[in-house]
Design a protein around this motif. Structure first.
Motif, PDB file in Angstrom:
ATOM      1  N   ASP A 116      14.813 -10.920  10.987  1.00  6.67           N
ATOM      2  CA  ASP A 116      15.147  -9.627  11.592  1.00  6.67           C
ATOM      3  C   ASP A 116      15.593  -8.619  10.538  1.00  6.67           C
ATOM      4  N   GLN A 117      16.366  -9.084   9.559  1.00  5.06           N
ATOM      5  CA  GLN A 117      16.817  -8.183   8.497  1.00  5.06           C
ATOM      6  C   GLN A 117      15.642  -7.674   7.669  1.00  5.06           C
ATOM      7  N   LEU A 118      14.674  -8.551   7.404  1.00  2.00           N
ATOM      8  CA  LEU A 118      13.480  -8.125   6.671  1.00  2.00           C
ATOM      9  C   LEU A 118      12.741  -7.028   7.436  1.00  2.00           C
ATOM     10  N   LYS A 168      13.954  -4.977   9.744  1.00  2.00           N
ATOM     11  CA  LYS A 168      14.759  -3.745   9.800  1.00  2.00           C
ATOM     12  C   LYS A 168      14.610  -2.935   8.520  1.00  2.00           C
ATOM     13  N   LYS A 169      14.649  -3.618   7.379  1.00  4.71           N
ATOM     14  CA  LYS A 169      14.488  -2.924   6.097  1.00  4.71           C
ATOM     15  C   LYS A 169      13.094  -2.305   5.985  1.00  4.71           C
ATOM     16  N   ALA A 170      12.088  -3.041   6.438  1.00 10.66           N
ATOM     17  CA  ALA A 170      10.708  -2.545   6.345  1.00 10.66           C
ATOM     18  C   ALA A 170      10.483  -1.333   7.231  1.00 10.66           C
ATOM     19  N   LEU A 171      11.191  -1.270   8.361  1.00 12.36           N
ATOM     20  CA  LEU A 171      10.997  -0.180   9.325  1.00 12.36           C
ATOM     21  C   LEU A 171      11.928   1.002   9.072  1.00 12.36           C
ATOM     22  N   ALA A 172      12.798   0.892   8.072  1.00  8.40           N
ATOM     23  CA  ALA A 172      13.844   1.902   7.878  1.00  8.40           C
ATOM     24  C   ALA A 172      13.295   3.285   7.531  1.00  8.40           C
ATOM     25  N   HIS A 173      12.174   3.340   6.839  1.00  7.53           N
ATOM     26  CA  HIS A 173      11.625   4.635   6.423  1.00  7.53           C
ATOM     27  C   HIS A 173      10.798   5.246   7.550  1.00  7.53           C
ATOM     28  N   PRO A 174      10.980   6.559   7.849  1.00  8.37           N
ATOM     29  CA  PRO A 174      10.247   7.205   8.953  1.00  8.37           C
ATOM     30  C   PRO A 174       8.729   7.064   8.861  1.00  8.37           C
ATOM     31  N   SER A 175       8.189   7.031   7.648  1.00  9.31           N
ATOM     32  CA  SER A 175       6.733   6.939   7.501  1.00  9.31           C
ATOM     33  C   SER A 175       6.200   5.567   7.894  1.00  9.31           C
ATOM     34  N   ARG A 176       7.119   4.596   8.081  1.00  5.15           N
ATOM     35  CA  ARG A 176       6.687   3.246   8.439  1.00  5.15           C
ATOM     36  C   ARG A 176       7.039   2.894   9.889  1.00  5.15           C
ATOM     37  N   GLU A 177       7.380   3.885  10.700  1.00  5.50           N
ATOM     38  CA  GLU A 177       7.806   3.585  12.062  1.00  5.50           C
ATOM     39  C   GLU A 177       6.688   2.980  12.911  1.00  5.50           C
ATOM     40  N   HIS A 178       5.423   3.249  12.551  1.00  2.35           N
ATOM     41  CA  HIS A 178       4.294   2.676  13.292  1.00  2.35           C
ATOM     42  C   HIS A 178       3.716   1.462  12.564  1.00  2.35           C
ATOM     43  N   LEU A 179       4.546   0.779  11.804  1.00  2.65           N
ATOM     44  CA  LEU A 179       4.117  -0.356  10.991  1.00  2.65           C
ATOM     45  C   LEU A 179       3.475  -1.459  11.832  1.00  2.65           C
ATOM     46  N   GLY A 180       3.986  -1.681  13.042  1.00  2.00           N
ATOM     47  CA  GLY A 180       3.441  -2.729  13.901  1.00  2.00           C
ATOM     48  C   GLY A 180       1.974  -2.510  14.220  1.00  2.00           C
ATOM     49  N   LEU A 181       1.600  -1.259  14.492  1.00  2.00           N
ATOM     50  CA  LEU A 181       0.198  -0.941  14.777  1.00  2.00           C
ATOM     51  C   LEU A 181      -0.677  -1.222  13.559  1.00  2.00           C
ATOM     52  N   THR A 182      -0.176  -0.860  12.380  1.00  2.00           N
ATOM     53  CA  THR A 182      -0.945  -1.058  11.149  1.00  2.00           C
ATOM     54  C   THR A 182      -1.169  -2.540  10.875  1.00  2.00           C
ATOM     55  N   GLU A 222       0.827  -1.211   0.000  1.00  2.00           N
ATOM     56  CA  GLU A 222       0.000   0.000   0.000  1.00  2.00           C
ATOM     57  C   GLU A 222       0.862   1.263   0.000  1.00  2.00           C
ATOM     58  N   HIS A 223       2.143   1.112   0.390  1.00  2.00           N
ATOM     59  CA  HIS A 223       3.061   2.257   0.431  1.00  2.00           C
ATOM     60  C   HIS A 223       4.123   2.169  -0.661  1.00  2.00           C
ATOM     61  N   ALA A 224       3.812   1.427  -1.729  1.00  2.00           N
ATOM     62  CA  ALA A 224       4.714   1.300  -2.881  1.00  2.00           C
ATOM     63  C   ALA A 224       6.107   0.821  -2.473  1.00  2.00           C
ATOM     64  N   PHE A 225       6.160  -0.102  -1.529  1.00  2.00           N
ATOM     65  CA  PHE A 225       7.431  -0.647  -1.056  1.00  2.00           C
ATOM     66  C   PHE A 225       7.950  -1.671  -2.069  1.00  2.00           C
ATOM     67  N   PRO A 226       9.260  -1.678  -2.370  1.00  2.00           N
ATOM     68  CA  PRO A 226       9.821  -2.616  -3.360  1.00  2.00           C
ATOM     69  C   PRO A 226       9.903  -4.044  -2.808  1.00  2.00           C
ATOM     70  N   ILE A 227       8.803  -4.759  -2.842  1.00  2.00           N
ATOM     71  CA  ILE A 227       8.701  -6.083  -2.222  1.00  2.00           C
ATOM     72  C   ILE A 227       9.695  -7.075  -2.821  1.00  2.00           C
ATOM     73  N   HIS A 228       9.773  -7.127  -4.153  1.00  2.00           N
ATOM     74  CA  HIS A 228      10.622  -8.124  -4.810  1.00  2.00           C
ATOM     75  C   HIS A 228      12.082  -7.982  -4.376  1.00  2.00           C
ATOM     76  N   GLU A 229      12.594  -6.754  -4.421  1.00  2.12           N
ATOM     77  CA  GLU A 229      13.991  -6.525  -4.035  1.00  2.12           C
ATOM     78  C   GLU A 229      14.212  -6.830  -2.554  1.00  2.12           C
ATOM     79  N   TRP A 230      13.237  -6.455  -1.744  1.00  8.40           N
ATOM     80  CA  TRP A 230      13.297  -6.670  -0.289  1.00  8.40           C
ATOM     81  C   TRP A 230      13.451  -8.157   0.038  1.00  8.40           C
ATOM     82  N   LEU A 231      12.644  -8.986  -0.615  1.00  9.60           N
ATOM     83  CA  LEU A 231      12.713 -10.428  -0.375  1.00  9.60           C
ATOM     84  C   LEU A 231      13.962 -11.038  -1.007  1.00  9.60           C
ATOM     85  N   GLN A 232      14.303 -10.555  -2.187  1.00 14.40           N
ATOM     86  CA  GLN A 232      15.440 -11.113  -2.918  1.00 14.40           C
ATOM     87  C   GLN A 232      16.744 -10.947  -2.139  1.00 14.40           C
ATOM     88  N   GLN A 233      16.866  -9.845  -1.406  1.00 17.93           N
ATOM     89  CA  GLN A 233      18.076  -9.609  -0.614  1.00 17.93           C
ATOM     90  C   GLN A 233      18.301 -10.693   0.432  1.00 17.93           C
TER      91      GLN A 233
END
Length: 356
Positions: A71-73, A75-89, A39-50
């Motif tokens: 844990d690395q997945l 950390k990458k998902a939480l790296a952007h400030p707009s996603r800091e509340h990702l757990g609540l979402t 929903e936030h245009a996150f690069p899923i393919h690259e994220w998983l491929q890493q």
């Protein structure tokens, strides 16, 4: 109430808890995390491929991740400030239907207490490293969640997601169990910059910087009967969960198996032979297996007893003498020495330091 106090990081415990209690993390909820990220245009393919993972693999029933990969997945998902509340979402999106047979069993438990006990036993097949315990007071029951692995922002993400999912389960029951009332939430981390987003949890009293994470509910709720449950559905769902738990035990490290066994010893001090017997191996073999995993029974028991001592003093309100007896220490001097080794302070100083 005894629960409370500043959250402290103790060097000794950080050192001895570095070893993993199990060898993999199920990916059961990773698909829901992906839905939110897309929903936030996150690069899923690259994220998983890493991490060497394909999206299709995530929907395979037996897919497992190494804890470091998981844990690395995160950390990458939480790296952007707009996603800091990702757990609540993510937590808000996890409805009871998303938990598979685990959720089906929860829907068909006879009481709220049965439901909590079911979660205590089987949560590991959905989200590892979170231990659930129950503390009863005069008017409320506190359901505590102890994170034995994640720290910092990863810890906050997991606790937020688990809290949201639990509240969704309670919300699904609210109409049929009107006495179910959540009086407060408390968390062991500092108040985050986005604290106003916790209002979406719809609980009036939310407190941060506590010694533990938990949900307090009205004590009358515990024995409330959940109407229209189907016993056959529960039996079938529980059987499926038991099979998943057995699979986890087969893949788990011996460190994880010992840790699981020690959870049964809340008021005694088991020896290596006791636990080896439960695991159907000889004491010598268990010692060798643990050594190959870079740990020992003494180290694992030390971690367990350090955690139990903290719970006894801060949650149950035990005296120092009661805590020592609970852990099987006959000599108070030995207990004080052990406690100071764990927490770098005496038990009395620890209690004083953790009072609000």
């Amino acid at each position: 109430m005894p629960i409370g106090g500043k959250r402290r990081i103790f060097a000794y415990l950080s050192e001895i808890t570095e070893g993993e209690f199990m060898q993999y993390v199920p990916v059961y909820y990773l698909g829901h995390l992906i839905d939110v990220l897309q929903e936030h245009a996150f690069p899923i393919h690259e994220w998983l491929q890493q991490q060497g993972i394909s999206k299709d693999k995530l929907y395979s029933y037996d897919t497992k991740l190494d804890p470091a990969q998981f844990d690395q997945l995160l950390k990458k998902a939480l790296a952007h400030p707009s996603r800091e509340h990702l757990g609540l979402t993510v937590g808000r999106k996890l409805q009871i239907a998303h938990h598979g047979t685990f959720g089906l069993a929860l829907l068909n438990c006879e009481t709220i207490e049965d439901m909590i006990k079911f979660v205590q036993r089987y949560l590991v097949i959905r989200i590892p490293f979170i231990e659930i315990s129950i503390v009863s007071y005069d008017t409320e029951v506190v359901v505590l969640a102890k994170d034995t692995h994640w720290q910092g922002e990863l810890h906050r993400f997991v606790i937020e997601a688990v809290t949201g999912a639990v509240l969704n389960v309670f919300a699904a029951l609210l109409q049929s169990v009107p006495s179910l009332s959540i009086s407060r939430l408390f968390f062991d981390y500092e108040k985050p910059a986005y604290a106003e987003k916790y209002n979406s949890l719809a609980v009036k009293k939310i407190e941060f910087n506590y010694g533990y994470c938990g949900i307090a509910i009205d004590k009358r709720s515990l024995q409330a009967k959940i109407p229209n449950v189907d016993k056959l559905s529960f039996i079938q769902a529980q059987r499926a969960c038991e099979q998943e738990l057995a699979r986890w035990l087969r893949f788990a490290s011996y460190t994880g198996k010992v840790q699981q066994c020690l959870m049964q010893y809340q008021s005694s001090r088991p020896c290596l032979g006791d636990v080896a017997t439960q695991l159907n191996v000889s004491a010598r073999s268990l010692h060798r297996y643990l050594k190959s995993e870079g740990t020992s029974f003494k180290t694992i028991l030390d971690i367990h007893q350090a955690a139990i001592s903290k719970e006894c003093l801060l949650i149950y309100g035990y005296s120092v003498a009661q805590t020592a007896a609970t852990l099987g220490f006959v000599d108070m001097a030995n207990f004080r020495r052990a406690f100071k080794r764990w927490y770098k302070v005496t038990p009395s100083a620890f209690i004083a330091d953790n009072k609000k």
